[in-house]
Scaffold this active site. Sequence first.
Site, PDB file in Angstrom:
ATOM      1  N   SER A 142       1.039  -0.974   0.213  1.00 51.03           N
ATOM      2  CA  SER A 142      -0.061  -0.164  -0.144  1.00 51.03           C
ATOM      3  C   SER A 142       1.435   1.497  -0.239  1.00 51.03           C
ATOM      4  CB  SER A 142      -0.994   0.248   0.933  1.00 51.03           C
ATOM      5  OG  SER A 142      -1.901   1.301   1.440  1.00 51.03           O
ATOM      6  N   TYR A 155      -1.412  -0.626  10.617  1.00 55.88           N
ATOM      7  CA  TYR A 155      -2.072  -0.934   8.571  1.00 55.88           C
ATOM      8  C   TYR A 155      -0.422  -0.651   8.213  1.00 55.88           C
ATOM      9  CZ  TYR A 155      -3.802  -0.872   3.739  1.00 55.88           C
ATOM     10  OH  TYR A 155      -3.765  -0.897   2.673  1.00 55.88           O
TER      11      TYR A 155
HETATM   12  N1  LIG Z   1      -8.762  -0.192  -1.918  1.00 57.13           N
HETATM   13  C1  LIG Z   1      -7.154   0.849  -0.624  1.00 57.13           C
HETATM   14  O1  LIG Z   1      -7.855   2.000  -1.601  1.00 57.13           O
HETATM   15  C2  LIG Z   1      -6.601  -0.120  -1.261  1.00 57.13           C
HETATM   16  C3  LIG Z   1      -5.009   0.641  -0.840  1.00 57.13           C
HETATM   17  C4  LIG Z   1      -3.766  -0.026  -1.386  1.00 57.13           C
HETATM   18  C5  LIG Z   1      -4.124  -0.919  -0.690  1.00 57.13           C
HETATM   19  N2  LIG Z   1      -5.213  -1.685  -0.237  1.00 57.13           N
HETATM   20  C6  LIG Z   1      -4.477  -3.264  -0.439  1.00 57.13           C
HETATM   21  O2  LIG Z   1      -5.262  -4.356  -1.482  1.00 57.13           O
HETATM   22  C7  LIG Z   1      -6.230  -5.538  -0.707  1.00 57.13           C
HETATM   23  C8  LIG Z   1      -6.851  -5.454  -0.938  1.00 57.13           C
HETATM   24  O3  LIG Z   1      -7.644  -4.246  -0.637  1.00 57.13           O
HETATM   25  P1  LIG Z   1      -9.294  -4.408  -0.734  1.00 57.13           P
HETATM   26  O4  LIG Z   1      -9.355  -2.635  -0.819  1.00 57.13           O
HETATM   27  O5  LIG Z   1      -9.793  -4.384  -1.694  1.00 57.13           O
HETATM   28  O6  LIG Z   1     -10.298  -4.761   0.466  1.00 57.13           O
HETATM   29  P2  LIG Z   1     -11.860  -5.405   0.400  1.00 57.13           P
HETATM   30  O7  LIG Z   1     -12.363  -4.781  -0.359  1.00 57.13           O
HETATM   31  O8  LIG Z   1     -12.069  -4.893   1.712  1.00 57.13           O
HETATM   32  O9  LIG Z   1     -11.561  -6.402   0.297  1.00 57.13           O
HETATM   33  C9  LIG Z   1     -10.553  -7.791   0.975  1.00 57.13           C
HETATM   34  C10 LIG Z   1     -10.632  -8.434   0.507  1.00 57.13           C
HETATM   35  O10 LIG Z   1      -9.849  -9.753   1.942  1.00 57.13           O
HETATM   36  C11 LIG Z   1     -10.374 -10.398   2.132  1.00 57.13           C
HETATM   37  N3  LIG Z   1     -10.099 -10.793   3.632  1.00 57.13           N
HETATM   38  C12 LIG Z   1     -10.551  -9.782   4.521  1.00 57.13           C
HETATM   39  N4  LIG Z   1      -9.958 -10.453   6.199  1.00 57.13           N
HETATM   40  C13 LIG Z   1      -9.954 -12.084   5.244  1.00 57.13           C
HETATM   41  C14 LIG Z   1      -9.395 -13.423   6.298  1.00 57.13           C
HETATM   42  N5  LIG Z   1      -9.650 -12.686   7.260  1.00 57.13           N
HETATM   43  N6  LIG Z   1      -9.972 -14.346   5.920  1.00 57.13           N
HETATM   44  C15 LIG Z   1      -9.705 -14.144   4.438  1.00 57.13           C
HETATM   45  N7  LIG Z   1     -10.559 -13.361   3.892  1.00 57.13           N
HETATM   46  C16 LIG Z   1      -9.902 -12.303   4.440  1.00 57.13           C
HETATM   47  C17 LIG Z   1     -11.992 -10.735   1.866  1.00 57.13           C
HETATM   48  O11 LIG Z   1     -12.778 -11.583   1.578  1.00 57.13           O
HETATM   49  P3  LIG Z   1     -13.735 -12.039   2.659  1.00 57.13           P
HETATM   50  O12 LIG Z   1     -14.568 -10.725   2.528  1.00 57.13           O
HETATM   51  O13 LIG Z   1     -14.544 -12.782   1.688  1.00 57.13           O
HETATM   52  O14 LIG Z   1     -13.144 -12.667   3.552  1.00 57.13           O
HETATM   53  C18 LIG Z   1     -12.132  -9.710   0.440  1.00 57.13           C
HETATM   54  O15 LIG Z   1     -11.901 -10.843  -0.567  1.00 57.13           O
HETATM   55  C19 LIG Z   1      -5.482  -5.766   1.106  1.00 57.13           C
HETATM   56  O16 LIG Z   1      -4.063  -5.832   1.127  1.00 57.13           O
HETATM   57  C20 LIG Z   1      -5.726  -3.887   1.026  1.00 57.13           C
HETATM   58  O17 LIG Z   1      -4.671  -3.770   1.927  1.00 57.13           O
HETATM   59  C21 LIG Z   1      -6.492  -1.471  -0.413  1.00 57.13           C
END
Ligand SMILES: NC(=O)c1ccc[n+]([C@@H]2O[C@H](COP(=O)([O-])OP(=O)(O)OC[C@H]3O[C@@H](n4cnc5c(N)ncnc54)[C@H](OP(=O)(O)O)[C@@H]3O)[C@@H](O)[C@H]2O)c1
Length: 244
Positions: A142, A155
């Site tokens: 991130s 985080y």
């Molecule tokens: N969105 C942003 O702005 C952003 C920016 C920088 C980095 N990121 C990174 O990108 C990645 C994805 O983020 P996102 O924005 O797509 O998040 P999101 O929409 O909240 O999706 C998170 C994903 O992680 C899974 N997950 C969360 N906790 C889990 C657990 N305990 N066991 C298994 N699966 C789990 C969820 O699956 P289930 O709900 O099916 O468990 C979901 O598929 C993360 O590593 C995040 O830190 C995001």
Amino acid sequence: MKLKGKVAIITGGTLGIGEAIATEFAKEGAQLIILGRNFDRGQTISSNLSASCGVSCEFYQTDFNDSKSIIETIKKIIEKHPKIDILVNNAGIATGGTVESLSEEQWDEIFRVNVKAPYLMCKYIVPVMRANGSGSIINIGSSAGLVGAWGLHAYSATKGAIIQLTKSMASQYAKDKIRVNALCPGATKTPLLEKVDHEFIKMIPMQRMADPSEIAKGAVYLASDDSSFMTGANLVIDGGFTAV
Ligand SMILES: NC(=O)c1ccc[n+]([C@@H]2O[C@H](COP(=O)([O-])OP(=O)(O)OC[C@H]3O[C@@H](n4cnc5c(N)ncnc54)[C@H](OP(=O)(O)O)[C@@H]3O)[C@@H](O)[C@H]2O)c1
């Protein structure tokens, strides 16, 4: 097709950036293995991608907050798939708080999901890749792992850790033809980032958030032979946020 015949594991492929990565990988012909907790979403995404892209797509319900659940899933996958080409460690949570406000339980949980789970995935998948003579691991970091993040102390620490793990693993496993890179998104329109205030968006030089597909296309690059000389790197896709 850039990933035809490749077997790819995507953690957290049930939502947001992980779902977008699964979609882009399927369009490029990859055979998909998606991990997450939400059974209904996992099943639906798998059958939709199989139908629309003609690739095989399996879902394994797994809780990344629980080592036992992760290890059970990995064993099932390895039994069925002796060859794994790509691992995307994407699943993550973003519990807000400072060192003062975060409880020890919250601190431990975010480190289990964001750092320990990728370690366990790599621990068991690296030997499979080594035995097959190649592999590409993509750790989703991130912009918050590159610069400090106001109100997101744990985080930010987990994402800094994953970027450093990437570099150490890359140098270790280059001789085994396993490439390890990080992909650092900036603010991206997913359920993780539901409440972003207008003031924050003004701090992004491109003045907008990313669409998840814009991040997923970077993952295709890192997974494919297009990035064949790239390891230990950090692909930043953040609209210029960390450039200033
Ligand atoms: N969105 C942003 O702005 C952003 C920016 C920088 C980095 N990121 C990174 O990108 C990645 C994805 O983020 P996102 O924005 O797509 O998040 P999101 O929409 O909240 O999706 C998170 C994903 O992680 C899974 N997950 C969360 N906790 C889990 C657990 N305990 N066991 C298994 N699966 C789990 C969820 O699956 P289930 O709900 O099916 O468990 C979901 O598929 C993360 O590593 C995040 O830190 C995001």
